[in-house]
Motif scaffolding. Structure first.
Motif, PDB file in Angstrom:
ATOM      1  N   LEU A  46       0.864  -1.172   0.000  1.00 14.85           N
ATOM      2  CA  LEU A  46       0.000   0.000   0.000  1.00 14.85           C
ATOM      3  C   LEU A  46       0.904   1.226   0.000  1.00 14.85           C
ATOM      4  CD1 LEU A  46      -2.860   1.200   0.191  1.00 14.85           C
ATOM      5  CD2 LEU A  46      -2.600   1.186   2.677  1.00 14.85           C
ATOM      6  N   VAL A  47       0.829   2.023  -1.068  1.00 13.48           N
ATOM      7  CA  VAL A  47       1.670   3.215  -1.189  1.00 13.48           C
ATOM      8  C   VAL A  47       0.806   4.447  -0.984  1.00 13.48           C
ATOM      9  CG1 VAL A  47       3.196   4.537  -2.692  1.00 13.48           C
ATOM     10  CG2 VAL A  47       3.240   2.040  -2.759  1.00 13.48           C
ATOM     11  N   ILE A  48       1.245   5.318  -0.082  1.00 15.27           N
ATOM     12  CA  ILE A  48       0.511   6.536   0.254  1.00 15.27           C
ATOM     13  C   ILE A  48       1.350   7.734  -0.179  1.00 15.27           C
ATOM     14  CG2 ILE A  48      -0.662   7.820   2.081  1.00 15.27           C
ATOM     15  CD1 ILE A  48      -0.569   5.203   3.750  1.00 15.27           C
ATOM     16  N   SER A  49       0.831   8.536  -1.112  1.00 12.53           N
ATOM     17  CA  SER A  49       1.498   9.769  -1.518  1.00 12.53           C
ATOM     18  C   SER A  49       0.951  10.910  -0.674  1.00 12.53           C
ATOM     19  CB  SER A  49       1.246  10.055  -3.005  1.00 12.53           C
ATOM     20  OG  SER A  49       1.832   9.053  -3.808  1.00 12.53           O
ATOM     21  N   HIS A  50       1.855  11.690  -0.062  1.00  5.97           N
ATOM     22  CA  HIS A  50       1.384  12.762   0.829  1.00  5.97           C
ATOM     23  C   HIS A  50       2.404  13.885   0.871  1.00  5.97           C
ATOM     24  CE1 HIS A  50       3.886  11.085   4.275  1.00  5.97           C
ATOM     25  NE2 HIS A  50       3.781  10.020   3.494  1.00  5.97           N
ATOM     26  N   GLY A  51       2.059  14.951   1.569  1.00  5.38           N
ATOM     27  CA  GLY A  51       2.838  16.174   1.559  1.00  5.38           C
ATOM     28  C   GLY A  51       2.170  17.193   0.653  1.00  5.38           C
TER      29      GLY A  51
ATOM     30  N   GLN B 251       6.415   9.443  -0.219  1.00  5.24           N
ATOM     31  CA  GLN B 251       5.766   8.180  -0.557  1.00  5.24           C
ATOM     32  C   GLN B 251       5.986   7.214   0.607  1.00  5.24           C
ATOM     33  OE1 GLN B 251       8.273   9.424  -2.884  1.00  5.24           O
ATOM     34  NE2 GLN B 251       6.617  10.753  -3.607  1.00  5.24           N
ATOM     35  N   THR B 252       4.908   6.852   1.257  1.00  8.63           N
ATOM     36  CA  THR B 252       4.990   5.911   2.362  1.00  8.63           C
ATOM     37  C   THR B 252       4.569   4.537   1.871  1.00  8.63           C
ATOM     38  OG1 THR B 252       4.662   7.548   4.102  1.00  8.63           O
ATOM     39  CG2 THR B 252       4.058   5.294   4.614  1.00  8.63           C
ATOM     40  N   PHE B 253       5.480   3.555   2.010  1.00  7.03           N
ATOM     41  CA  PHE B 253       5.241   2.179   1.596  1.00  7.03           C
ATOM     42  C   PHE B 253       4.850   1.373   2.831  1.00  7.03           C
ATOM     43  CE2 PHE B 253       7.916   4.067  -1.526  1.00  7.03           C
ATOM     44  CZ  PHE B 253       7.644   3.436  -2.732  1.00  7.03           C
TER      45      PHE B 253
ATOM     46  N   TYR C 224       7.443   2.523   5.591  1.00  8.05           N
ATOM     47  CA  TYR C 224       8.707   3.138   5.234  1.00  8.05           C
ATOM     48  C   TYR C 224       8.388   4.390   4.423  1.00  8.05           C
ATOM     49  CZ  TYR C 224      10.189  -1.713   6.034  1.00  8.05           C
ATOM     50  OH  TYR C 224      10.384  -2.964   6.563  1.00  8.05           O
ATOM     51  N   THR C 225       8.812   5.546   4.902  1.00  6.99           N
ATOM     52  CA  THR C 225       8.523   6.789   4.194  1.00  6.99           C
ATOM     53  C   THR C 225       9.756   7.253   3.431  1.00  6.99           C
ATOM     54  OG1 THR C 225       6.900   7.429   5.851  1.00  6.99           O
ATOM     55  CG2 THR C 225       7.729   9.162   4.419  1.00  6.99           C
ATOM     56  N   LYS C 226       9.567   7.530   2.138  1.00  8.95           N
ATOM     57  CA  LYS C 226      10.653   7.901   1.241  1.00  8.95           C
ATOM     58  C   LYS C 226      10.300   9.203   0.523  1.00  8.95           C
ATOM     59  CE  LYS C 226      12.728   3.885   1.943  1.00  8.95           C
ATOM     60  NZ  LYS C 226      14.123   3.739   2.424  1.00  8.95           N
TER      61      LYS C 226
END
Length: 340
Positions: free
Chosen positions: A51-56, A62-64, A73-75
């Motif tokens: 589950l990938v969450i795009s935020h900001g 991108q939080t995996f 894991y946030t990248k």
């Protein structure tokens, strides 16, 4: 770099009832050695989608979220900044820039990118029909409201556009090396690409007394390849809260009888659905806390992860990433079990 970004480079364990034990660590395909680790996806393989969450403010983070580890894991991956993930297939992402509407392909293992023609159209579903190295590879978008397809090959300078004249389309997918769509009357059609045109071939469906043909119920429909079979997964919306799922129904297409047959159980498997009308399935690994005979899904502008149990029709809710804002984030399933 501002201090507020430092948390993006850490790994976080999420509280949960019990520890998920299955994880397989493997080396990632070598990419640019000068890239900092926080600009690359997690170097982890798992048997289930991520589950990938795009935020900001600019979708720069991108939080995996790993449902195998129940850890996130946030990248900060530059190639995904301000991008919408349109679909995930064959190890590639189809990305759409939310400002310029530039369209591209991204491989999250090699970090290779391929530029596509400009794109400016609202869409509900996107599919990649084959690997980019395959000459039959096409990128196809579908707009449910306009009932319109937009498609191209990697060699095209622009997208071609076409409608299905005789019916409305409600879902599109690839299955067994072919491309399919389903009409509002639940008829399955094959789609063939002939230059800048599409050719549709209708597979007759025998109408039955099945509740699938109860058109008074609001549904969102997903065509999902299920271990060599074609499933139609229907998200049934609540009549009072029209944007929230109330329950699910699952049907299997019988290619011999040319009809949809209701499926009461998917056995020792789980289905994962996105808001972009595509999904995948995985077998549940022994000694894993992944719920068998269940459907994993998210809701628009909602931070939670939901699991629907097909046997008892119950819904379980969890919060995969508490640091993510509710209204400034987007959720996507990366269907290729990332970085094998």
């Amino acid at each position: 770099m501002e201090n507020k970004d430092l948390i993006s480079f850490e790994e976080h364990q999420v509280d949960k009832p019990c520890q998920l034990g299955y994880m397989n660590m493997e080396a990632i395909v070598e990419v640019d050695n000068e890239r900092p680790p926080y600009s690359l996806p997690p170097h982890i393989s798992q048997p289930y989608p991520w589950l990938v969450i795009s935020h900001g403010e600019f979708d720069q983070r991108q939080t995996f979220f790993s449902i195998s580890q129940y850890q996130y894991y946030t990248k900060i991956i530059p190639e995904m900044r301000n991008k919408q993930v349109c679909c995930s297939s064959f190890g590639w992402l189809v990305l759409l820039d939310l400002v310029s509407f530039d369209c591209s392909l991204l491989n999250l293992i090699s970090m290779e990118t391929i530029q596509l023609p400009p794109f400016n159209m609202k869409f509900d579903t996107c599919i990649l029909t084959a690997l980019p190295s395959d000459p039959n590879c096409r990128i196809l978008f579908f707009n449910l409201i306009e009932d319109e397809f937009l498609f191209c090959s990697l060699d095209d300078c622009e997208f071609s556009k076409q409608k299905l004249e005789d019916d409305d389309v409600i879902s599109v997918t690839t299955f067994g090396g072919k491309t399919y769509c389903i009409s509002s009357e639940y008829c399955l059609l094959t789609i063939e690409f002939e230059g800048s045109s599409l050719r549709f071939t209708k597979l007759t469906v025998q109408k039955t007394e099945s509740k699938l043909f109860n058109f008074t119920i609001q549904r969102k429909n997903y065509l999902v390849e299920f271990f060599g079979e074609m499933l139609l997964v229907c998200k049934i919306y609540s009549p009072r809260l029209c944007e929230w799922a109330s329950y699910f129904e699952v049907f299997r297409f019988d290619f011999y009888k040319r009809e949809w047959i209701e499926v009461k159980s998917i056995g020792n498997n789980a289905i994962f659905l996105t808001d972009q009308c595509y999904g995948s399935c995985s077998s549940v690994v022994e000694e894993s806390d992944i719920r068998r005979n269940s459907i994993y899904y998210t809701q628009y502008e909602d931070r939670n992860l939901y699991v629907y149990d097909l046997e008892d029709r119950s819904v379980t809710t969890s919060l995969p990433c508490p640091i993510v804002s509710r209204r400034k984030s987007s959720h996507y399933w990366i269907m290729d079990h990332l970085l094998k």
